[in-house]
Enzyme design. Structure first.
Site, mmCIF file in Angstrom:
data_model
loop_
_atom_site.group_PDB
_atom_site.id
_atom_site.type_symbol
_atom_site.label_atom_id
_atom_site.label_comp_id
_atom_site.label_asym_id
_atom_site.label_seq_id
_atom_site.Cartn_x
_atom_site.Cartn_y
_atom_site.Cartn_z
ATOM 1 N N SER A 66 42.320 33.176 39.642
ATOM 2 C CA SER A 66 41.263 33.422 38.659
ATOM 3 C C SER A 66 40.635 32.061 38.366
ATOM 4 C CB SER A 66 41.893 33.965 37.374
ATOM 5 O OG SER A 66 41.006 33.848 36.281
ATOM 6 N N LYS A 80 48.161 31.892 36.945
ATOM 7 C CA LYS A 80 46.996 31.713 37.815
ATOM 8 C C LYS A 80 46.922 30.271 38.331
ATOM 9 C CE LYS A 80 45.746 35.990 37.776
ATOM 10 N NZ LYS A 80 45.921 36.794 38.999
ATOM 11 N N TYR A 120 49.064 34.270 31.458
ATOM 12 C CA TYR A 120 48.028 34.510 32.484
ATOM 13 C C TYR A 120 47.579 33.168 33.071
ATOM 14 C CZ TYR A 120 44.060 36.801 34.794
ATOM 15 O OH TYR A 120 43.182 37.287 35.739
HETATM 16 N N1 LIG Z 1 38.646 41.433 36.313
HETATM 17 C C1 LIG Z 1 38.489 40.141 36.115
HETATM 18 O O1 LIG Z 1 37.636 39.703 35.335
HETATM 19 C C2 LIG Z 1 39.348 39.170 36.887
HETATM 20 C C3 LIG Z 1 38.972 37.813 36.887
HETATM 21 C C4 LIG Z 1 39.755 36.907 37.594
HETATM 22 C C5 LIG Z 1 40.874 37.354 38.294
HETATM 23 N N2 LIG Z 1 41.218 38.672 38.267
HETATM 24 C C6 LIG Z 1 42.410 39.093 39.023
HETATM 25 O O2 LIG Z 1 42.045 40.093 39.957
HETATM 26 C C7 LIG Z 1 43.215 40.831 40.317
HETATM 27 C C8 LIG Z 1 42.902 42.316 40.327
HETATM 28 O O3 LIG Z 1 42.685 42.741 38.996
HETATM 29 P P1 LIG Z 1 41.454 43.685 38.564
HETATM 30 O O4 LIG Z 1 40.565 42.869 37.723
HETATM 31 O O5 LIG Z 1 40.914 44.383 39.734
HETATM 32 O O6 LIG Z 1 42.216 44.672 37.543
HETATM 33 P P2 LIG Z 1 42.574 46.221 37.641
HETATM 34 O O7 LIG Z 1 43.488 46.490 36.488
HETATM 35 O O8 LIG Z 1 41.342 47.027 37.762
HETATM 36 O O9 LIG Z 1 43.398 46.314 39.008
HETATM 37 C C9 LIG Z 1 44.684 45.744 39.142
HETATM 38 C C10 LIG Z 1 45.556 46.669 39.991
HETATM 39 O O10 LIG Z 1 46.867 46.076 40.099
HETATM 40 C C11 LIG Z 1 47.808 47.122 39.955
HETATM 41 N N3 LIG Z 1 49.131 46.614 39.524
HETATM 42 C C12 LIG Z 1 49.518 46.236 38.278
HETATM 43 N N4 LIG Z 1 50.822 45.907 38.288
HETATM 44 C C13 LIG Z 1 51.264 46.054 39.553
HETATM 45 C C14 LIG Z 1 52.507 45.861 40.181
HETATM 46 N N5 LIG Z 1 53.593 45.458 39.489
HETATM 47 N N6 LIG Z 1 52.622 46.117 41.507
HETATM 48 C C15 LIG Z 1 51.540 46.558 42.208
HETATM 49 N N7 LIG Z 1 50.335 46.764 41.662
HETATM 50 C C16 LIG Z 1 50.188 46.518 40.355
HETATM 51 C C17 LIG Z 1 47.192 48.056 38.938
HETATM 52 O O11 LIG Z 1 47.776 49.351 38.976
HETATM 53 C C18 LIG Z 1 45.734 48.045 39.364
HETATM 54 O O12 LIG Z 1 45.476 49.064 40.308
HETATM 55 C C19 LIG Z 1 44.302 40.411 39.341
HETATM 56 O O13 LIG Z 1 45.173 39.478 39.965
HETATM 57 C C20 LIG Z 1 43.525 39.739 38.219
HETATM 58 O O14 LIG Z 1 44.292 38.793 37.526
HETATM 59 C C21 LIG Z 1 40.483 39.584 37.590
#
Ligand SMILES: NC(=O)c1ccc[n+]([C@@H]2O[C@H](COP(=O)([O-])OP(=O)(O)OC[C@H]3O[C@@H](n4cnc5c(N)ncnc54)[C@H](O)[C@@H]3O)[C@@H](O)[C@H]2O)c1
Length: 275
Positions: free
Chosen positions: A143, A160, A156
């Site tokens: 992130s 990260k 978090y």
């Molecule tokens: N959305 C944002 O603004 C953002 C920004 C920077 C980084 N991220 C990162 O992107 C990645 C994806 O997140 P997202 O934003 O798509 O969120 P999201 O919640 O839409 O998707 C995350 C997915 O991970 C799954 N998950 C959670 N725990 C799990 C586990 N123990 N084992 C397997 N799967 C699991 C969830 O069921 C979900 O389907 C994450 O690593 C998050 O930290 C997101």
């Protein structure tokens, strides 16, 4: 990597948000996909959707925090498709607040998914990729919080930063042995996903005992986050950046939000000022 048709991608956290878009993009490239997630219903639904559109897709219910689950994921990938070319260690969650106000359960859950999940993925899949002895690529989702300071959730931010460090280390280790495997770390800012509802997948054993009622400040912050999410980048744009800048151009850092450069520079300026 250039021609992806017929190759195999494994995606964790595939059932929602960024992972779901990465899966759709991989299918669009003609790849076989292995969808891994803890959330059963949307995982099965995505697999059906992709299969209906003609893709070769399997789903594997996987908790990335459990090493045995990742080993089973690898076995099922090899059984179904005989190899693995792209690995997306993407599953992630957010919880807690400051270092001291976050509970041990907050820390354990976030470290388990965001950090140990990526470590298990690398430890399990790199030996398989080395054995294959052909080009492969690993993308770890960190992130912008992994390159800057001051995120509102301590666990978090810590995980990260650790995923950025892990990926930098991985790239060096692979280069040292002239491996045909490349590594990239994805560092986006806000993306329109369900990350703010991470609690939906929190294991019962790691829930907080007595959740204190939210303070006025917390309620205000949640409201602000909902607004931020409404205007955040759609995840399909992130998947495009990953395949273009990461897989095709082979960049180590994939930073889709170019406007975040200033925050990254501020951190390094602060470090340099104290030398
Ligand atoms: N959305 C944002 O603004 C953002 C920004 C920077 C980084 N991220 C990162 O992107 C990645 C994806 O997140 P997202 O934003 O798509 O969120 P999201 O919640 O839409 O998707 C995350 C997915 O991970 C799954 N998950 C959670 N725990 C799990 C586990 N123990 N084992 C397997 N799967 C699991 C969830 O069921 C979900 O389907 C994450 O690593 C998050 O930290 C997101």
């Amino acid at each position: 990597m250039e021609n992806l048709k017929g190759k195999t991608a494994v995606i964790t956290g595939a059932a929602s948000g960024i992972g779901r878009s990465l899966a759709a993009k991989a299918c669009g490239e003609g790849m076989n996909v292995v969808l891994a997630d803890v959330e059963q219903a949307p995982l099965a639904q995505l697999q059906e959707e992709l299969a209906r559109s003609g893709a070769r897709a399997i789903s594997v219910l996987t908790d990335v925090a459990q090493p045995q689950a990742i080993e089973a994921l690898a076995r099922k990938t090899l059984e179904a498709f005989g190899g693995v070319d792209l690995l997306f260690n993407n599953a992630g969650v957010g919880a807690g607040s400051t270092i001291w106000e976050s509970t041990l359960n907050d820390w354990t859950w976030v470290m388990g998914v965001n950090l140990w999940g990526v470590i298990h993925g690398i430890r399990t899949f790199v030996p398989i990729m080395l054995e294959q002895n052909r080009p492969a690529h690993i993308v770890n989702t960190a992130s912008i919080a992994g390159l800057t300071r001051g995120h509102h959730s301590a666990s978090y931010a810590v995980t990260k930063h650790a995923v950025v460090a892990l990926t930098e280390q991985l790239a060096v280790e692979l280069e040292r042995i002239n491996a045909q495997i490349k590594a990239s770390v994805l560092c986006p800012s806000w993306v329109r996903t369900r990350i703010n509802e991470s609690g939906r997948n929190r294991p019962e054993s790691l829930r907080n005992q007595a959740e204190a009622p939210p303070t006025a400040e917390m309620l205000k912050r949640w409201e602000q986050l909902r607004d931020v999410m409404k205007n955040a980048t759609p995840p399909v744009a992130i998947a495009e950046a990953v395949f273009d800048e990461g897989i095709r151009q082979g960049r180590l850092y994939i930073i889709p939000h170019k406007e975040t450069a200033q925050y990254i520079r501020n951190r390094f300026d602060a470090i340099m000022k104290d030398i």
